[in-house]
Design a protein around this motif. Sequence first.
Motif, short mmCIF file in Angstrom:
data_model
loop_
_atom_site.label_atom_id
_atom_site.label_comp_id
_atom_site.label_asym_id
_atom_site.label_seq_id
_atom_site.Cartn_x
_atom_site.Cartn_y
_atom_site.Cartn_z
N VAL A 1 52.15 36.31 56.81
CA VAL A 1 51.42 36.32 55.69
C VAL A 1 52.25 36.00 54.54
O VAL A 1 53.59 36.32 54.54
CB VAL A 1 50.75 37.90 55.29
N LYS A 2 51.75 35.07 53.76
CA LYS A 2 52.58 34.59 52.56
C LYS A 2 52.40 35.43 51.23
O LYS A 2 51.10 35.94 50.87
CB LYS A 2 52.30 33.18 52.25
N LEU B 1 51.05 47.09 45.91
CA LEU B 1 50.80 46.32 47.18
C LEU B 1 51.24 44.89 47.05
O LEU B 1 50.78 44.23 46.09
CB LEU B 1 49.39 46.49 47.59
N PRO B 2 51.88 44.32 48.14
CA PRO B 2 52.04 42.89 48.23
C PRO B 2 50.51 42.24 48.22
O PRO B 2 49.92 42.74 49.05
CB PRO B 2 53.11 42.65 49.33
N VAL B 3 50.30 41.32 47.46
CA VAL B 3 49.04 40.53 47.60
C VAL B 3 49.42 39.14 48.68
O VAL B 3 50.43 38.72 48.16
CB VAL B 3 48.55 39.93 46.19
N VAL B 4 48.74 39.15 49.56
CA VAL B 4 49.31 38.00 50.38
C VAL B 4 48.07 37.08 51.03
O VAL B 4 47.09 37.42 50.63
CB VAL B 4 49.43 38.60 51.82
N LYS B 5 48.43 35.99 51.42
CA LYS B 5 47.37 34.95 51.83
C LYS B 5 47.62 34.81 53.53
O LYS B 5 48.93 34.47 53.65
CB LYS B 5 47.53 33.64 51.20
N PHE C 1 66.20 46.87 38.53
CA PHE C 1 66.35 47.38 36.98
C PHE C 1 65.95 46.15 36.13
O PHE C 1 65.39 46.67 34.87
CB PHE C 1 67.77 47.94 36.90
N LEU C 2 66.50 45.09 36.21
CA LEU C 2 66.36 44.07 35.33
C LEU C 2 64.75 43.78 35.25
O LEU C 2 64.38 43.34 34.27
CB LEU C 2 67.04 42.65 35.83
N GLU C 3 64.14 43.87 36.34
CA GLU C 3 62.63 43.56 36.35
C GLU C 3 61.78 44.54 35.97
O GLU C 3 60.68 44.67 35.89
CB GLU C 3 62.18 43.01 37.72
N ASP C 4 62.46 46.01 35.93
CA ASP C 4 61.86 47.15 35.79
C ASP C 4 60.49 47.34 36.69
O ASP C 4 59.48 47.70 36.36
CB ASP C 4 61.19 47.33 34.49
N VAL C 5 60.99 47.37 38.10
CA VAL C 5 59.84 47.65 38.87
C VAL C 5 60.41 48.80 39.92
O VAL C 5 61.54 49.13 40.13
CB VAL C 5 59.87 46.36 39.79
N GLY C 6 59.68 49.35 40.79
CA GLY C 6 60.17 50.45 41.66
C GLY C 6 60.02 50.15 43.14
O GLY C 6 60.85 50.74 43.94
N SER C 7 59.83 48.68 43.25
CA SER C 7 60.11 48.30 44.89
C SER C 7 60.34 46.91 44.91
O SER C 7 59.84 46.04 43.74
CB SER C 7 59.05 48.59 45.73
N LEU C 8 60.88 46.17 45.66
CA LEU C 8 61.12 44.77 45.87
C LEU C 8 60.40 44.14 47.22
O LEU C 8 60.50 44.96 48.03
CB LEU C 8 62.54 44.31 45.79
N ILE C 9 59.83 43.19 47.17
CA ILE C 9 59.17 42.66 48.24
C ILE C 9 60.17 41.62 48.78
O ILE C 9 60.55 40.71 48.04
CB ILE C 9 58.13 41.76 47.79
N VAL C 10 60.49 41.72 50.20
CA VAL C 10 61.59 40.90 50.81
C VAL C 10 60.90 39.82 51.33
O VAL C 10 59.84 39.85 52.21
CB VAL C 10 62.51 41.72 51.88
N TYR D 1 57.23 33.86 53.21
CA TYR D 1 56.50 34.86 53.99
C TYR D 1 57.19 36.18 54.04
O TYR D 1 58.51 36.32 53.79
CB TYR D 1 56.71 34.11 55.45
N LEU D 2 56.18 37.11 54.09
CA LEU D 2 56.69 38.59 53.90
C LEU D 2 57.42 38.96 55.38
O LEU D 2 57.20 39.03 56.22
CB LEU D 2 55.25 39.53 53.88
N GLU D 3 58.59 39.76 54.91
CA GLU D 3 59.30 40.34 55.73
C GLU D 3 59.57 41.93 55.48
O GLU D 3 59.62 42.48 56.70
CB GLU D 3 60.91 39.59 55.67
#
Length: 211
Positions: free
Chosen positions: A188-189, A176-180, A102-111, A117-119
């Motif tokens: 993937v980071k 979409l998470p943008v990853v490397k 809610f503070l960041e006003d986003v619909g999803s969080l990336i863990v 690294y993406l989890e």
Amino acid sequence: MIDFTMRQKEIMNILAKHEPITAEQIADMLGVSKGTLRSDLAVLVMTGQIEAKPKVGYFLANKVGQGYPLHMWQDKLVKDIQGVAVTVQSNTTVNDAVITMFLEDVGSLIVVDGDHYLEGVISRKDLLKVTLGNPQASSMPVHLVMTRKPKIYVIEGDKSVYEAAKKLIYYEVDSLPVVKKETDIQKVKVVGRITKTNIVKALIDLQSEVR
């Protein structure tokens, strides 16, 4: 050859019969919300299939592909328009995740883990499902309720915005998470994220460049 979705083809059929027509009217005819059509309309405009005029509505382009040549979208890369990824770690509590969302006003969080690294990914719907009728949920770590790989759809920064738009529509997700990618193909980071809003803003910017 551009492979349009069934809904995008239905939109063009509606415009052929009823143009000019507003997004609200198209949504009513298809039985979906206006927000659901946002990315479909953006893809059709960016590929030159349809055009839009303020206070008038959408209509079929006089010359397909003339307004926004497809190569312009294939040349524009995800890394050029991506936003900052809003991340949490897997041991973050559900309560803290809700606050962050809610503070960041986003619909999803990336863990992510400690090295970014993406989890997983956790959405508002995930948090809502776990908290309803469960007073103990607020202290649960998000790794218990997040969506894990390989069910997470990602994109690399050197891919085109058009490819990102197709993924967002095909998988019916808002971002979409943008990853490397690393040497270890299992890891993937996370370097950012791209949303429907990013793409619509890019469309507006491109309109200014073309016209």
